[in-house]
Write an enzyme that holds these catalytic residues in place. Sequence first.
Site, PDB file in Angstrom:
ATOM      1  N   THR B  49      72.722  62.165  33.796  1.00 46.96           N
ATOM      2  CA  THR B  49      73.127  61.915  32.411  1.00 46.96           C
ATOM      3  C   THR B  49      72.033  61.076  31.766  1.00 46.96           C
ATOM      4  O   THR B  49      71.066  60.718  32.428  1.00 46.96           O
ATOM      5  CB  THR B  49      74.454  61.125  32.344  1.00 46.96           C
ATOM      6  OG1 THR B  49      74.177  59.773  32.697  1.00 46.96           O
ATOM      7  CG2 THR B  49      75.488  61.687  33.306  1.00 46.96           C
ATOM      8  N   CYS B  50      72.201  60.738  30.495  1.00 43.24           N
ATOM      9  CA  CYS B  50      71.122  59.976  29.867  1.00 43.24           C
ATOM     10  C   CYS B  50      71.060  58.546  30.415  1.00 43.24           C
ATOM     11  O   CYS B  50      70.056  57.870  30.283  1.00 43.24           O
ATOM     12  CB  CYS B  50      71.243  59.981  28.355  1.00 43.24           C
ATOM     13  SG  CYS B  50      72.864  59.578  27.768  1.00 43.24           S
ATOM     14  N   ARG B  52      72.030  57.791  33.776  1.00 44.13           N
ATOM     15  CA  ARG B  52      71.848  57.717  35.230  1.00 44.13           C
ATOM     16  C   ARG B  52      71.447  59.049  35.830  1.00 44.13           C
ATOM     17  O   ARG B  52      71.787  60.119  35.295  1.00 44.13           O
ATOM     18  CB  ARG B  52      73.112  57.196  35.908  1.00 44.13           C
ATOM     19  CG  ARG B  52      74.321  58.125  35.816  1.00 44.13           C
ATOM     20  CD  ARG B  52      75.520  57.529  36.512  1.00 44.13           C
ATOM     21  NE  ARG B  52      76.023  56.380  35.793  1.00 44.13           N
ATOM     22  CZ  ARG B  52      76.057  55.138  36.271  1.00 44.13           C
ATOM     23  NH1 ARG B  52      75.625  54.880  37.494  1.00 44.13           N
ATOM     24  NH2 ARG B  52      76.519  54.146  35.543  1.00 44.13           N
ATOM     25  N   HIS B  99      80.685  53.010  44.972  1.00 38.83           N
ATOM     26  CA  HIS B  99      79.809  53.309  43.844  1.00 38.83           C
ATOM     27  C   HIS B  99      80.344  54.492  43.032  1.00 38.83           C
ATOM     28  O   HIS B  99      80.501  54.388  41.810  1.00 38.83           O
ATOM     29  CB  HIS B  99      78.388  53.580  44.340  1.00 38.83           C
ATOM     30  CG  HIS B  99      77.417  53.856  43.237  1.00 38.83           C
ATOM     31  ND1 HIS B  99      76.932  52.866  42.430  1.00 38.83           N
ATOM     32  CD2 HIS B  99      76.886  55.024  42.787  1.00 38.83           C
ATOM     33  CE1 HIS B  99      76.122  53.404  41.524  1.00 38.83           C
ATOM     34  NE2 HIS B  99      76.081  54.719  41.721  1.00 38.83           N
ATOM     35  N   GLN B 116      83.260  59.251  28.559  1.00 40.61           N
ATOM     36  CA  GLN B 116      82.396  60.431  28.746  1.00 40.61           C
ATOM     37  C   GLN B 116      81.973  60.657  30.194  1.00 40.61           C
ATOM     38  O   GLN B 116      81.873  61.781  30.646  1.00 40.61           O
ATOM     39  CB  GLN B 116      81.128  60.342  27.888  1.00 40.61           C
ATOM     40  CG  GLN B 116      81.361  60.530  26.414  1.00 40.61           C
ATOM     41  CD  GLN B 116      81.658  59.207  25.738  1.00 40.61           C
ATOM     42  OE1 GLN B 116      82.118  58.264  26.389  1.00 40.61           O
ATOM     43  NE2 GLN B 116      81.423  59.124  24.451  1.00 40.61           N
ATOM     44  N   GLN B 120      81.062  64.087  32.592  1.00 40.12           N
ATOM     45  CA  GLN B 120      79.703  64.413  33.036  1.00 40.12           C
ATOM     46  C   GLN B 120      79.666  64.618  34.549  1.00 40.12           C
ATOM     47  O   GLN B 120      78.985  65.519  35.041  1.00 40.12           O
ATOM     48  CB  GLN B 120      78.742  63.292  32.606  1.00 40.12           C
ATOM     49  CG  GLN B 120      78.513  63.292  31.090  1.00 40.12           C
ATOM     50  CD  GLN B 120      77.869  62.009  30.592  1.00 40.12           C
ATOM     51  OE1 GLN B 120      78.035  60.942  31.195  1.00 40.12           O
ATOM     52  NE2 GLN B 120      77.159  62.103  29.485  1.00 40.12           N
ATOM     53  N   GLY B 191      72.608  50.891   4.967  1.00 43.93           N
ATOM     54  CA  GLY B 191      72.251  50.263   6.244  1.00 43.93           C
ATOM     55  C   GLY B 191      72.624  51.176   7.391  1.00 43.93           C
ATOM     56  O   GLY B 191      73.500  52.025   7.254  1.00 43.93           O
ATOM     57  N   GLU B 192      71.954  50.964   8.503  1.00 42.52           N
ATOM     58  CA  GLU B 192      72.168  51.846   9.646  1.00 42.52           C
ATOM     59  C   GLU B 192      73.599  51.735  10.169  1.00 42.52           C
ATOM     60  O   GLU B 192      74.267  52.720  10.451  1.00 42.52           O
ATOM     61  CB  GLU B 192      71.168  51.459  10.737  1.00 42.52           C
ATOM     62  CG  GLU B 192      70.989  52.519  11.786  1.00 42.52           C
ATOM     63  CD  GLU B 192      70.010  52.052  12.845  1.00 42.52           C
ATOM     64  OE1 GLU B 192      70.241  52.376  14.009  1.00 42.52           O
ATOM     65  OE2 GLU B 192      69.039  51.329  12.505  1.00 42.52           O
TER      66      GLU B 192
END
Lengths: 271, 434
Positions: B49-50, B52, B99, B116, B120, B191-192
């Site tokens: 995933t982004c 891990r 883990h 999420q 995944q 603004g962001e």
Amino acid sequence: MNALLFNCTLVIYAVATVIYLAYLVKPKQSLGLAGFWLTVAGFLVHLGFTLDRFVEAGHTPITNLHESLSFFSMATVGIFILFERRYKVSILGSFVMPLALLILAISATFSAVIPPLNPALKSKWLAVHTIMAFLGYAAFAISFGVSVMYLIQSHFLKKRRLGPMFQKLPPLDMLDDISYRCLTFGFPLLTFAIISGAIWAETAWGTYWSWDPKETWSLITWFIYAALLHGRLTTGWRGRKAAMLSIFGFVIMLFTFLGVNLLLSGLHSYK
Amino acid sequence: MNIIVVGLSHKTAAVEIREKVAFAPTQMEKPLQAVVALPDITEAVIVSTCNRVEIYATTRDVAGGMARIKRFLADYHNVPLETLEKHLYSYHGEDATRHVFRVASSLDSMVVGEPQILGQIKTSYGYAAEFKSSGIILNRFLHKAFSVAKRVRTETKIASSAVSVAFAAVELAKKIFGELSDKTVLLIGAGEMCELAAKHFINVGVRGVMVTNRTYERAEKLAEEFDAKPVHFEALMETLPKADIILSSTGAPHFIIHEKDMEDVLRRRKHKPMFFIDIAVPRDIDPKVNDVENCYLYTVDDLNGVVATNLEQRKIEAAKAEAIVEQEIGQFFKWLSSLEVTPTIVALRTHFDEIRKAELSKTISGWKDLPPGAEKKLDALTNAIMNKLLHQPTSVLKRTDQGNRNDLYVDALRNLFDLEVAGESQDNMMDLED
């Protein structure tokens, strides 16, 4: 039999109230459900008590404080059940059931003996006038409970105290909406109760309006709720202001009902 | 058989490194097959995933297996092993189990409790199942991880509160308005964080969005992005009554919305409540607006406070979740150890021997004129038959060179004969909900 049903109702309402108060502390869904179904059971027993008394007395059992308070309590619970189903807000019970229980408990302190009916009360208007008046009162009682909830929730939002209690209370708009619906339901009933009372007075005593304390205070109550309803419809009174006026209206209504009957002498005093 | 995991995550590696070793989700077949082709590795699942990249595998040689997977990661992505190694973590046995349970339950995520990650991992497992790189142990291992994650979700409130400023704003709006589907959002400035909050409001389905900015072109551009209506900044006061939720983040040096304006604004909207979110620093909205009836004003600090409280609450819930994870590790290991060959052989022999003895005693008790010594002979005969029958399966089980097929046989035998192996709970892997 009658006393047994009454005591059963009292016990069931008491247990339901405890469960609802527990729900306030620990918002487990099961508690909310238990409170609700117990309330429904209590209401059915209460209805049984009222019908039984109707049969025994031979007339609408709203002729003394014991009966009136009991009917007031029952009507409040009945309307609560409708709103609970409609909006699915269990926490409403935490605010309404203690009130219904209190009213019924006060009712228990008055004599339950069925006295012979005062000749002036022997009329078909007895049922129309009293049932309408107490259904209206019950709607105002719910509006009162919801308004208290509104003030608490609004306070939390303003002060940014977003604790567990805040999480449990429903959105402001929903509370405002319930309060408004109670008013639109209760106000016409109160109006008809006053009109039917006047007609009844004319047939019983030959005068529509005699400025007896009850009549005067009923009119005051009517004006308060009329003002609130008018304000809501035209100038958009809502939120805190409407909630506070609804609470004030309920206090005046209680005085009209209890204060006048107990403290002032007049045609409505149960003496 | 041992379970090992080698990988890196947002906790051990910067995004530049994570990008380099990530696997493309559409091309999992090649790397999965490459891992199971490594010596001593029998099963493998790759989670990428982004945040891990992790490889779960089974092996008889823990140290060797880990080293081979590290080498594989480096070679496959053309990263020097020395560079990669300092970012890698590796666990085996109980630690590997803990883990994966923690990862699946989102206890190891950047935002603890975010949902999420479970999806995944399920997708990753799906690839491994499709390309047949996972076998009996990793199947059970991951299904167990899914069920632990589900337990954590149902038994704790780990994901129940908003932990980002944008979400907190949406949650608060729901507490004021209930339904948001008939509400309008007004965006002042660009603004962001303001944009992010606006996106969240759009996601929950507000009726409409209006955008205003000092430069109208910028408002138009933003409006296009949100499918919103651009409004001239000069028309702000006329627009305000139409908005229920106001998100403000201009760079103005002074307040742009004042308390004194609010009376008129509220009158024009029949005193319907308004929710102001002031994300600008310095502030755009006079704090006194909060004192106005039916107006609720929150600044970015207030929202951060809400988030901090929720995070605190999450920490408490996370502790409960960790306790669930610890409980479940034990259960999984009972199953894993029951896959050892010797206890299974013992259980199998005991099972057959019990049948043999029961049948033997039934026959003998019904036999009236049994010659002397016959009982012993019958016992020896049946025993010999049993031993002959069990010889072949036992010797197959005792062979150590057949990789994960051994576990397959053990599991099959235990299911076929309903063997009671010490410490095993009987829940079937297939019953676990995914």
